[in-house]
Design a protein around this motif. Sequence first.
Motif, PDB file in Angstrom:
ATOM      1  N   ALA A  69      -3.231   6.626   0.592  1.00  0.00           N
ATOM      2  CA  ALA A  69      -3.302   5.383  -0.208  1.00  0.00           C
ATOM      3  C   ALA A  69      -1.771   5.273  -0.625  1.00  0.00           C
ATOM      4  O   ALA A  69      -1.310   3.570  -0.561  1.00  0.00           O
ATOM      5  N   THR A  70      -1.055   6.490  -0.710  1.00  0.00           N
ATOM      6  CA  THR A  70       0.246   5.881  -1.421  1.00  0.00           C
ATOM      7  C   THR A  70       1.163   5.463  -0.858  1.00  0.00           C
ATOM      8  O   THR A  70       2.164   5.027  -1.074  1.00  0.00           O
ATOM      9  N   LEU A  71       1.648   5.952   0.451  1.00  0.00           N
ATOM     10  CA  LEU A  71       1.593   5.452   1.706  1.00  0.00           C
ATOM     11  C   LEU A  71       1.886   4.108   1.860  1.00  0.00           C
ATOM     12  O   LEU A  71       2.870   3.464   1.696  1.00  0.00           O
ATOM     13  N   SER A  72       0.460   4.058   2.336  1.00  0.00           N
ATOM     14  CA  SER A  72       0.453   2.128   2.574  1.00  0.00           C
ATOM     15  C   SER A  72       0.307   2.021   1.410  1.00  0.00           C
ATOM     16  O   SER A  72       0.908   0.221   1.297  1.00  0.00           O
ATOM     17  N   GLY A  73       0.300   2.142  -0.164  1.00  0.00           N
ATOM     18  CA  GLY A  73       1.214   1.673  -1.255  1.00  0.00           C
ATOM     19  C   GLY A  73       2.465   1.170  -1.078  1.00  0.00           C
ATOM     20  O   GLY A  73       2.918   0.225  -1.651  1.00  0.00           O
ATOM     21  N   SER A  74       3.692   2.296  -0.921  1.00  0.00           N
ATOM     22  CA  SER A  74       4.385   1.963  -1.013  1.00  0.00           C
ATOM     23  C   SER A  74       5.671   0.772   0.263  1.00  0.00           C
ATOM     24  O   SER A  74       6.032   0.412  -0.056  1.00  0.00           O
ATOM     25  N   PHE A  75       4.382   0.646   1.079  1.00  0.00           N
ATOM     26  CA  PHE A  75       4.325  -0.323   2.154  1.00  0.00           C
ATOM     27  C   PHE A  75       3.793  -2.193   1.260  1.00  0.00           C
ATOM     28  O   PHE A  75       4.585  -3.170   1.486  1.00  0.00           O
ATOM     29  N   TYR A  76       2.767  -1.658   0.559  1.00  0.00           N
ATOM     30  CA  TYR A  76       2.702  -2.837   0.114  1.00  0.00           C
ATOM     31  C   TYR A  76       3.192  -3.139  -1.242  1.00  0.00           C
ATOM     32  O   TYR A  76       3.726  -4.621  -0.880  1.00  0.00           O
ATOM     33  N   ALA A  77       4.361  -2.680  -1.535  1.00  0.00           N
ATOM     34  CA  ALA A  77       5.085  -2.670  -2.707  1.00  0.00           C
ATOM     35  C   ALA A  77       5.649  -3.868  -2.016  1.00  0.00           C
ATOM     36  O   ALA A  77       6.836  -3.955  -2.932  1.00  0.00           O
ATOM     37  N   LEU A  78       6.610  -4.119  -0.954  1.00  0.00           N
ATOM     38  CA  LEU A  78       7.604  -4.190  -0.039  1.00  0.00           C
ATOM     39  C   LEU A  78       7.208  -5.771   0.103  1.00  0.00           C
ATOM     40  O   LEU A  78       7.776  -7.235   0.281  1.00  0.00           O
ATOM     41  N   TYR A  79       5.697  -6.086  -0.113  1.00  0.00           N
ATOM     42  CA  TYR A  79       4.771  -7.346  -0.341  1.00  0.00           C
ATOM     43  C   TYR A  79       4.725  -7.983  -1.189  1.00  0.00           C
ATOM     44  O   TYR A  79       5.042  -8.999  -2.499  1.00  0.00           O
ATOM     45  N   CYS A  80       4.059  -7.127  -2.143  1.00  0.00           N
ATOM     46  CA  CYS A  80       3.419  -7.219  -3.528  1.00  0.00           C
ATOM     47  C   CYS A  80       4.500  -7.702  -4.193  1.00  0.00           C
ATOM     48  O   CYS A  80       6.291  -7.442  -5.227  1.00  0.00           O
ATOM     49  N   THR A  81       3.908  -8.856  -5.889  1.00  0.00           N
ATOM     50  CA  THR A  81       5.295  -9.489  -6.003  1.00  0.00           C
ATOM     51  C   THR A  81       4.909  -8.717  -7.632  1.00  0.00           C
ATOM     52  O   THR A  81       5.288  -9.756  -8.243  1.00  0.00           O
ATOM     53  N   GLU A  82       3.990  -8.116  -7.855  1.00  0.00           N
ATOM     54  CA  GLU A  82       3.389  -7.876  -9.454  1.00  0.00           C
ATOM     55  C   GLU A  82       4.673  -6.843  -9.900  1.00  0.00           C
ATOM     56  O   GLU A  82       4.434  -5.985  -9.032  1.00  0.00           O
ATOM     57  N   ASP A  83       5.392  -6.955 -10.611  1.00  0.00           N
ATOM     58  CA  ASP A  83       6.380  -6.616 -11.351  1.00  0.00           C
ATOM     59  C   ASP A  83       5.799  -5.698 -12.454  1.00  0.00           C
ATOM     60  O   ASP A  83       6.470  -4.844 -12.990  1.00  0.00           O
ATOM     61  N   SER A  84       4.535  -5.976 -13.110  1.00  0.00           N
ATOM     62  CA  SER A  84       3.556  -4.944 -14.219  1.00  0.00           C
ATOM     63  C   SER A  84       3.544  -3.664 -14.429  1.00  0.00           C
ATOM     64  O   SER A  84       2.677  -3.344 -12.923  1.00  0.00           O
ATOM     65  N   PRO A  85       4.321  -2.544 -14.535  1.00  0.00           N
ATOM     66  CA  PRO A  85       3.789  -1.255 -13.891  1.00  0.00           C
ATOM     67  C   PRO A  85       2.597  -0.814 -14.863  1.00  0.00           C
ATOM     68  O   PRO A  85       1.755   0.221 -14.071  1.00  0.00           O
ATOM     69  N   LEU A  86       1.550  -2.319 -15.799  1.00  0.00           N
ATOM     70  CA  LEU A  86       0.343  -2.028 -16.074  1.00  0.00           C
ATOM     71  C   LEU A  86      -0.616  -1.918 -14.437  1.00  0.00           C
ATOM     72  O   LEU A  86      -1.421  -1.637 -14.658  1.00  0.00           O
ATOM     73  N   PHE A  87       0.052  -2.719 -13.562  1.00  0.00           N
ATOM     74  CA  PHE A  87      -0.244  -3.620 -12.743  1.00  0.00           C
ATOM     75  C   PHE A  87      -0.600  -2.506 -11.764  1.00  0.00           C
ATOM     76  O   PHE A  87      -1.803  -2.401 -11.198  1.00  0.00           O
ATOM     77  N   VAL A  88       0.397  -1.884 -11.393  1.00  0.00           N
ATOM     78  CA  VAL A  88       0.153  -0.430 -10.365  1.00  0.00           C
ATOM     79  C   VAL A  88      -0.189   0.279 -11.032  1.00  0.00           C
ATOM     80  O   VAL A  88      -0.957   0.180  -9.864  1.00  0.00           O
ATOM     81  N   ALA A  89      -0.408   0.479 -12.551  1.00  0.00           N
ATOM     82  CA  ALA A  89      -1.373   2.247 -12.701  1.00  0.00           C
ATOM     83  C   ALA A  89      -2.467   1.664 -12.564  1.00  0.00           C
ATOM     84  O   ALA A  89      -3.160   2.702 -11.961  1.00  0.00           O
ATOM     85  N   ALA A  90      -3.045   0.460 -12.827  1.00  0.00           N
ATOM     86  CA  ALA A  90      -4.152   0.135 -12.621  1.00  0.00           C
ATOM     87  C   ALA A  90      -4.834  -0.335 -11.158  1.00  0.00           C
ATOM     88  O   ALA A  90      -5.776   0.750 -11.029  1.00  0.00           O
ATOM     89  N   TRP A  91      -4.337  -1.164 -10.324  1.00  0.00           N
ATOM     90  CA  TRP A  91      -4.940  -1.823  -8.650  1.00  0.00           C
ATOM     91  C   TRP A  91      -4.295  -0.360  -8.003  1.00  0.00           C
ATOM     92  O   TRP A  91      -5.386  -0.126  -6.736  1.00  0.00           O
ATOM     93  N   TYR A  92      -3.182  -0.193  -7.787  1.00  0.00           N
ATOM     94  CA  TYR A  92      -2.311   1.006  -6.941  1.00  0.00           C
ATOM     95  C   TYR A  92      -3.419   1.922  -7.296  1.00  0.00           C
ATOM     96  O   TYR A  92      -3.504   2.889  -6.772  1.00  0.00           O
ATOM     97  N   GLY A  93      -3.297   2.344  -8.230  1.00  0.00           N
ATOM     98  CA  GLY A  93      -3.740   3.914  -9.334  1.00  0.00           C
ATOM     99  C   GLY A  93      -5.531   3.699  -8.928  1.00  0.00           C
ATOM    100  O   GLY A  93      -6.202   4.318  -8.019  1.00  0.00           O
ATOM    101  N   LEU A  94      -6.442   2.436  -9.009  1.00  0.00           N
ATOM    102  CA  LEU A  94      -8.159   2.222  -8.507  1.00  0.00           C
ATOM    103  C   LEU A  94      -7.798   2.518  -7.137  1.00  0.00           C
ATOM    104  O   LEU A  94      -8.790   3.123  -6.390  1.00  0.00           O
ATOM    105  N   ALA A  95      -6.739   1.709  -5.980  1.00  0.00           N
ATOM    106  CA  ALA A  95      -7.088   2.243  -4.597  1.00  0.00           C
ATOM    107  C   ALA A  95      -7.030   3.579  -4.097  1.00  0.00           C
ATOM    108  O   ALA A  95      -7.610   3.701  -3.581  1.00  0.00           O
ATOM    109  N   ALA A  96      -6.234   4.043  -5.079  1.00  0.00           N
ATOM    110  CA  ALA A  96      -6.094   5.417  -4.829  1.00  0.00           C
ATOM    111  C   ALA A  96      -7.102   6.471  -4.953  1.00  0.00           C
ATOM    112  O   ALA A  96      -7.314   6.996  -4.279  1.00  0.00           O
TER     113      ALA A  96
END
Lengths: 184, 212
Positions: B168-195
């Motif tokens: 999930a985090t390898l996938s997330g590190s590539f998704y991050a190159l596309y994703c324009t959400e820049d809040s760490p809260l977003f990352v923690a919540a949604w990248y976190g939930l996906a993981a």
Amino acid sequence: MKGRGQDDRWGELMRSAMAGNAADYRILLADVSRVLRQTIRSAVSRSGQGNADVEDIVQETLLAVHLKRDTWNPELPFGPWLNAIARYKTIDALRRRGLRRHVDIDVVAETLQSEDTDAMAAHDLDRLLLAMDERERTIVRGISVEGRSAASMATELGMTEGGVRVALHRALQKLARLNRRGDA
Amino acid sequence: MRTEQLILLLSEDSVIEARRLERTMAGALVASAVFLAVVTIVILGLRADLGAGSGFAPVAAKVGVMLSLASGGSLLVVRMSRPGTPNGWAPALLVGGLVLLVAWIMYDLSQSGTAGLVERTLGTSWARCLATIPVLAALPFVSLLLAARRGAVTRPGRAGAMAGLAAATLSGSFYALYCTEDSPLFVAAWYGLAAITMIVFGTFAFRRFVRW
């Protein structure tokens, strides 16, 4: 399961075995099977199952030690690796037998009646041998029952020695696979 | 069969499969990463401001957190495929990734205060994030699973959780190159939930399929 001094001895034997010394390998496996028998017997009696399966589980574990020996790092002590393998295999075997017993009550009755079995003999692998093809069975019988070498089996079957070893290896992998499935 | 007979049998089988677990797993992860890079560039598309100052910092933070977790997780899968191997640096990488994320959240809260926390957490693309990361994680997860089957995993549940996290985090590190959400809260919540989804899935998948 392991004394301090034993660690190094077993590790040394395994390194020598992996370098191709079959005699050292037999010493190691005999040693390991003695220790396994003790620990597995006490695990089996703690779990409240009969003693009849102990040798089967010892053999399953030896087979796993053999087939997975490349996951041991020769630079690390052998004891912790063996402990982990033995614990996993014993728990797995007990769980599988527990399930099987609950399903098939006749097996329990049969086991209770046949308590006079040779303490060293186990039967699961024999049953599994029936699933082998003719050539594999000939090789397995020749080496295990008649105590012959891969080289002499090769002459009899008109194969190369390497071919016999590969066929044996495949047969052992198949045994482990069937064992795991509980198709005995 | 008597155990002595089995021992004779085993000692005549000198075939040791030269399974290089480390190399197999590294190969699997590199191949997955190449695939993810292609998918990210060709299908998702890189975010436009990637090179610019405004885009670079949040992307670097996201990728840093993700890659730290991905490397720690996959290292642990390798270790767990070889019983009796010490964990080494792997747990430190996991902790490092989490510390980085927490530090980023605290920095963000100190800069932007606590106004609009819900909006900042939800962003505008949480559903896409939640759907895309696990889909992209499928390939690295399956390759880790196949590699682990060649080892001797004695705790399949835990190894599966780590493989799920790594994928999930390898996938997330590539998704991050596309994703324009820049809040760490977003990352923690949604990248976190996906993981977490992949961690749970990985636990069950390994228990079912990594047996020997």
